[in-house]
Scaffold this active site. Structure first.
Site, short mmCIF file in Angstrom:
data_model
loop_
_atom_site.label_atom_id
_atom_site.label_comp_id
_atom_site.label_asym_id
_atom_site.label_seq_id
_atom_site.Cartn_x
_atom_site.Cartn_y
_atom_site.Cartn_z
N LEU A 195 5.17 29.28 34.68
CA LEU A 195 5.98 28.85 33.53
C LEU A 195 6.02 27.33 33.42
O LEU A 195 6.42 26.64 34.36
CB LEU A 195 7.41 29.40 33.67
CG LEU A 195 8.35 29.08 32.51
CD1 LEU A 195 7.88 29.73 31.22
CD2 LEU A 195 9.77 29.47 32.84
N HIS A 204 6.01 21.21 25.26
CA HIS A 204 7.25 21.34 26.02
C HIS A 204 7.99 20.00 25.97
O HIS A 204 7.38 18.94 26.16
CB HIS A 204 6.94 21.71 27.48
CG HIS A 204 8.18 21.89 28.30
ND1 HIS A 204 8.94 23.04 28.23
CD2 HIS A 204 8.80 21.07 29.18
CE1 HIS A 204 9.97 22.91 29.04
NE2 HIS A 204 9.92 21.73 29.63
N GLY A 214 10.90 25.21 13.48
CA GLY A 214 9.54 25.03 13.00
C GLY A 214 9.17 23.61 12.63
O GLY A 214 8.25 23.40 11.84
N ARG A 252 10.04 32.71 23.95
CA ARG A 252 9.99 33.90 24.79
C ARG A 252 8.99 33.69 25.91
O ARG A 252 7.95 33.05 25.71
CB ARG A 252 9.54 35.13 24.00
CG ARG A 252 10.48 35.59 22.93
CD ARG A 252 11.85 35.95 23.41
NE ARG A 252 11.91 37.10 24.30
CZ ARG A 252 13.02 37.55 24.87
NH1 ARG A 252 14.17 36.93 24.66
NH2 ARG A 252 12.99 38.60 25.66
N ASN A 278 0.71 24.93 24.37
CA ASN A 278 2.16 24.87 24.20
C ASN A 278 2.59 23.40 24.15
O ASN A 278 1.90 22.52 24.67
CB ASN A 278 2.85 25.55 25.39
CG ASN A 278 4.36 25.59 25.23
OD1 ASN A 278 4.88 25.86 24.14
ND2 ASN A 278 5.08 25.33 26.31
C1 GAR Z 1 10.50 21.65 20.45
O1 GAR Z 1 11.22 20.55 20.93
C2 GAR Z 1 9.57 22.18 21.52
O2 GAR Z 1 9.07 21.19 22.37
C3 GAR Z 1 10.48 23.12 22.26
O3 GAR Z 1 11.28 23.71 21.29
C4 GAR Z 1 11.43 22.82 20.19
C5 GAR Z 1 11.05 23.58 18.95
O4 GAR Z 1 11.37 22.84 17.82
N1 GAR Z 1 9.75 24.08 23.01
C6 GAR Z 1 10.18 24.60 24.15
O5 GAR Z 1 11.23 24.30 24.66
C7 GAR Z 1 9.23 25.59 24.78
N2 GAR Z 1 9.67 25.96 26.06
P1 GAR Z 1 10.71 23.22 16.43
O6 GAR Z 1 10.96 24.71 16.19
O7 GAR Z 1 11.46 22.38 15.45
O8 GAR Z 1 9.26 22.89 16.48
#
Ligand code: GAR
Length: 223
Positions: A147, A112, A15, A94, A110
């Protein structure tokens, strides 16, 4: 949107991006109302961050559903109770079904951890190092059925150093994620950023290329 738009944030883990959004809101830089933070994983640390900020939390555990459709429907029901103007995926890990994505077609953002269209999917930092790229980063994009393929809105670029491992690189990228995500959400909230399901508009003009957040000149983008 006449008043501050309502936002539901979907999370799965730590988070830190949620925290960046909450901090920006706290500083008065994010004109939204956080309606709820929903996790697919019970006990995700992100839920504690939300609760500490006084935001309603819920869990829709994906393991409790027999298929993607049933999970999607339960998640939609949980989200729609809050009637949000925007759904923000902040480390939500998910896959979402086509029906879900169509339902929130123009209001699903989103972040990424790569310079899309490079390195869709998982383990982006390790794959960037293995590929020997000199530059890596993060992308805020609208979500479509493809995706990690929806139109990119805003990117931040970071250098890849020879001594980097995946975790060091991830940290460098995350620091920039924490700048660009609040900025993109703010643009959406202000009506500057819009998606019609096909084209992204920024200040009323079609956005052909993602905007790029320059590392040291935040003011260049925050107008
Ligand atoms: C972040 O780096 C985000 O970009 C990535 O997960 C991490 C979450 O960190 N998201 C993905 O890979 C989505 N496919 P956080 O929970 O500390 O924000």
């Amino acid at each position: 949107m006449t008043s501050a738009p309502g936002v539901v944030v979907l999370v799965s883990g730590r988070g830190s991006n949620l925290q960046a959004l909450l901090d920006a809101h706290q500083r008065g830089e994010l004109p939204v109302r956080f309606r709820a933070v929903i996790s697919n994983r019970p006990g995700a640390p992100a839920l504690e961050r939300a609760a500490a900020a006084g935001i309603a939390t819920e869990t829709v555990d994906h393991r409790g559903f027999e298929d993607q459709g049933a999970f999607d429907r339960a998640l939609m029901t949980a989200i729609d109770r809050h009637a949000p103007d925007l759904i923000v995926l902040a480390g939500f890990m998910r896959i979402l079904g086509d029906g879900f994505i169509a339902h929130y077609r123009d209001r699903l953002l989103n972040i990424h951890p790569s310079l899309l269209p490079e390195f869709r999917g998982l383990h982006t930092h390790r794959r960037a190092i293995e590929a020997g790229v000199r530059e890596h980063g993060a992308t805020v994009h609208f979500v479509t059925a493809e995706l990690d393929g929806g139109p990119a809105v805003l990117q931040a670029r970071v250098p890849v150093h020879p001594e980097d491992d995946a975790e060091r690189l991830a940290e460098r990228v995350r620091a920039r994620e924490h700048r660009i995500y609040p900025l993109a959400v703010r643009w959406f909230a202000e009506g500057r950023l819009r998606f019609d399901g096909t084209t992204v508009f920024f200040d009323g003009e079609p956005l052909e290329q993602p905007l790029v957040d320059p590392p040291e000149s935040r003011d260049a983008l925050v107008t």
